[in-house]
Scaffold this motif. Structure first.
Motif, PDB file in Angstrom:
ATOM      1  N   SER A  47     -12.930 -65.476  33.781  1.00 14.20           N
ATOM      2  CA  SER A  47     -13.784 -64.691  32.891  1.00 14.20           C
ATOM      3  C   SER A  47     -12.913 -63.648  32.210  1.00 14.20           C
ATOM      4  CB  SER A  47     -14.895 -64.000  33.682  1.00 14.20           C
ATOM      5  OG  SER A  47     -15.730 -64.945  34.305  1.00 14.20           O
ATOM      6  N   TRP A  48     -13.266 -63.314  30.965  1.00 11.03           N
ATOM      7  CA  TRP A  48     -12.466 -62.403  30.148  1.00 11.03           C
ATOM      8  C   TRP A  48     -13.382 -61.353  29.531  1.00 11.03           C
ATOM      9  CZ3 TRP A  48      -7.287 -63.562  30.236  1.00 11.03           C
ATOM     10  CH2 TRP A  48      -6.942 -64.846  30.676  1.00 11.03           C
ATOM     11  N   PHE A  49     -13.003 -60.086  29.643  1.00 11.52           N
ATOM     12  CA  PHE A  49     -13.809 -58.986  29.126  1.00 11.52           C
ATOM     13  C   PHE A  49     -12.906 -57.940  28.474  1.00 11.52           C
ATOM     14  CE2 PHE A  49     -15.579 -60.520  33.161  1.00 11.52           C
ATOM     15  CZ  PHE A  49     -16.785 -61.035  32.721  1.00 11.52           C
ATOM     16  N   PHE A  50     -13.332 -57.412  27.336  1.00 12.42           N
ATOM     17  CA  PHE A  50     -12.594 -56.338  26.673  1.00 12.42           C
ATOM     18  C   PHE A  50     -13.197 -54.987  27.030  1.00 12.42           C
ATOM     19  CE2 PHE A  50     -11.286 -59.893  24.059  1.00 12.42           C
ATOM     20  CZ  PHE A  50      -9.962 -59.582  23.779  1.00 12.42           C
ATOM     21  N   THR A  51     -12.335 -54.001  27.171  1.00 14.76           N
ATOM     22  CA  THR A  51     -12.742 -52.626  27.430  1.00 14.76           C
ATOM     23  C   THR A  51     -11.615 -51.715  26.959  1.00 14.76           C
ATOM     24  OG1 THR A  51     -13.697 -51.117  29.072  1.00 14.76           O
ATOM     25  CG2 THR A  51     -11.851 -52.512  29.797  1.00 14.76           C
ATOM     26  N   THR A  52     -11.695 -50.446  27.305  1.00 11.69           N
ATOM     27  CA  THR A  52     -10.618 -49.518  26.952  1.00 11.69           C
ATOM     28  C   THR A  52     -10.026 -48.893  28.210  1.00 11.69           C
ATOM     29  OG1 THR A  52     -12.240 -47.771  26.568  1.00 11.69           O
ATOM     30  CG2 THR A  52     -11.465 -48.985  24.637  1.00 11.69           C
ATOM     31  N   GLU A  53      -8.820 -48.436  28.040  1.00 13.94           N
ATOM     32  CA  GLU A  53      -8.008 -47.895  29.128  1.00 13.94           C
ATOM     33  C   GLU A  53      -8.679 -46.735  29.867  1.00 13.94           C
ATOM     34  OE1 GLU A  53      -4.893 -48.487  31.310  1.00 13.94           O
ATOM     35  OE2 GLU A  53      -4.587 -49.286  29.293  1.00 13.94           O
ATOM     36  N   ASP A  54      -9.511 -45.975  29.170  1.00 14.94           N
ATOM     37  CA  ASP A  54     -10.062 -44.740  29.726  1.00 14.94           C
ATOM     38  C   ASP A  54     -11.342 -44.930  30.537  1.00 14.94           C
ATOM     39  OD1 ASP A  54     -11.624 -45.463  27.567  1.00 14.94           O
ATOM     40  OD2 ASP A  54     -11.675 -43.464  26.670  1.00 14.94           O
ATOM     41  N   THR A 118      -6.706 -51.878  18.516  1.00 14.85           N
ATOM     42  CA  THR A 118      -7.447 -50.694  18.951  1.00 14.85           C
ATOM     43  C   THR A 118      -6.641 -49.966  20.024  1.00 14.85           C
ATOM     44  OG1 THR A 118      -9.570 -51.745  18.474  1.00 14.85           O
ATOM     45  CG2 THR A 118      -9.593 -49.889  20.032  1.00 14.85           C
ATOM     46  N   PRO A 119      -6.357 -48.677  19.826  1.00 14.41           N
ATOM     47  CA  PRO A 119      -5.595 -47.942  20.843  1.00 14.41           C
ATOM     48  C   PRO A 119      -6.305 -47.975  22.197  1.00 14.41           C
ATOM     49  CG  PRO A 119      -5.737 -46.678  18.807  1.00 14.41           C
ATOM     50  CD  PRO A 119      -6.659 -47.858  18.655  1.00 14.41           C
ATOM     51  N   GLY A 120      -5.552 -48.273  23.246  1.00 15.84           N
ATOM     52  CA  GLY A 120      -6.087 -48.286  24.601  1.00 15.84           C
ATOM     53  C   GLY A 120      -6.871 -49.534  24.964  1.00 15.84           C
ATOM     54  N   LEU A 121      -6.864 -50.546  24.106  1.00 19.62           N
ATOM     55  CA  LEU A 121      -7.614 -51.768  24.396  1.00 19.62           C
ATOM     56  C   LEU A 121      -7.010 -52.487  25.600  1.00 19.62           C
ATOM     57  CD1 LEU A 121      -9.971 -53.512  23.264  1.00 19.62           C
ATOM     58  CD2 LEU A 121      -8.215 -54.865  22.085  1.00 19.62           C
ATOM     59  N   VAL A 122      -7.879 -52.962  26.481  1.00 20.27           N
ATOM     60  CA  VAL A 122      -7.464 -53.694  27.681  1.00 20.27           C
ATOM     61  C   VAL A 122      -8.341 -54.941  27.792  1.00 20.27           C
ATOM     62  CG1 VAL A 122      -7.295 -53.625  30.208  1.00 20.27           C
ATOM     63  CG2 VAL A 122      -6.798 -51.576  28.874  1.00 20.27           C
ATOM     64  N   LEU A 123      -7.722 -56.039  28.191  1.00 19.80           N
ATOM     65  CA  LEU A 123      -8.449 -57.276  28.469  1.00 19.80           C
ATOM     66  C   LEU A 123      -8.475 -57.452  29.983  1.00 19.80           C
ATOM     67  CD1 LEU A 123      -9.765 -59.933  27.456  1.00 19.80           C
ATOM     68  CD2 LEU A 123      -7.454 -60.902  27.370  1.00 19.80           C
ATOM     69  N   ILE A 124      -9.669 -57.618  30.530  1.00 23.33           N
ATOM     70  CA  ILE A 124      -9.809 -57.847  31.966  1.00 23.33           C
ATOM     71  C   ILE A 124      -9.950 -59.355  32.185  1.00 23.33           C
ATOM     72  CG2 ILE A 124     -11.233 -57.471  34.018  1.00 23.33           C
ATOM     73  CD1 ILE A 124     -12.176 -54.848  32.683  1.00 23.33           C
TER      74      ILE A 124
END
Length: 144
Positions: A47-54, A118-124
């Protein structure tokens, strides 16, 4: 109890977009939040989800990568209970833009206006280790 294969289960999950992603909070409690798989419903155990570092979620995964996902389908015809799927897995935080581009869909720009830049973008990435399902009176488990 019957045993579906992962491809069989994936077909049944094809219309489920949202899941509850559960992590271990710093307090030791379980924290959960709804996440969308962004229409990527060809389930193969990943599974793949986008979120931000913070986010708390990123911090919690950094401390303990063991997570759970809870999926629930819509109620079926004749009042039969919907499909429920519980996934246990390990999460990885991905910051590689090329990998993000492979999972990016245009609708994500609603939340991340600069796309994969996008600054701080993270993929889980959650890799399932155990999947348990209930489909009416049918239930089973898949271990990866």
């Amino acid at each position: 109890m019957t045993t579906l294969t992962l491809p069989d289960l994936a077909k049944k999950m094809a219309h489920i977009d949202f899941t509850l992603l559960q992590t271990h909070a710093d307090s030791g409690d379980i924290a959960a939040r709804p996440m969308s798989n962004n229409g990527d419903v060809d389930y193969d155990g990943d599974s793949w989800f986008f979120t931000t570092e913070d986010t708390d979620m990123v911090r919690e995964i950094s401390h303990n990568p063991k997570v759970a996902l809870s999926f629930s389908g819509s109620k079926s015809l004749l009042g039969k209970p919907p499909l429920f799927v519980a996934v246990q897995g390990r999460a990885a935080l991905i910051r590689d833009r090329a990998t993000m581009e492979q999972h990016w869909v245009k609708d994500l720009e609603h939340w991340f206006e600069q796309g994969v830049e996008t600054p701080g973008l993270v993929l889980i990435h959650v890799a399932a280790t155990r999947i348990h399902y209930w489909d009416g009176e049918d239930q089973g488990e898949i271990v990866r």
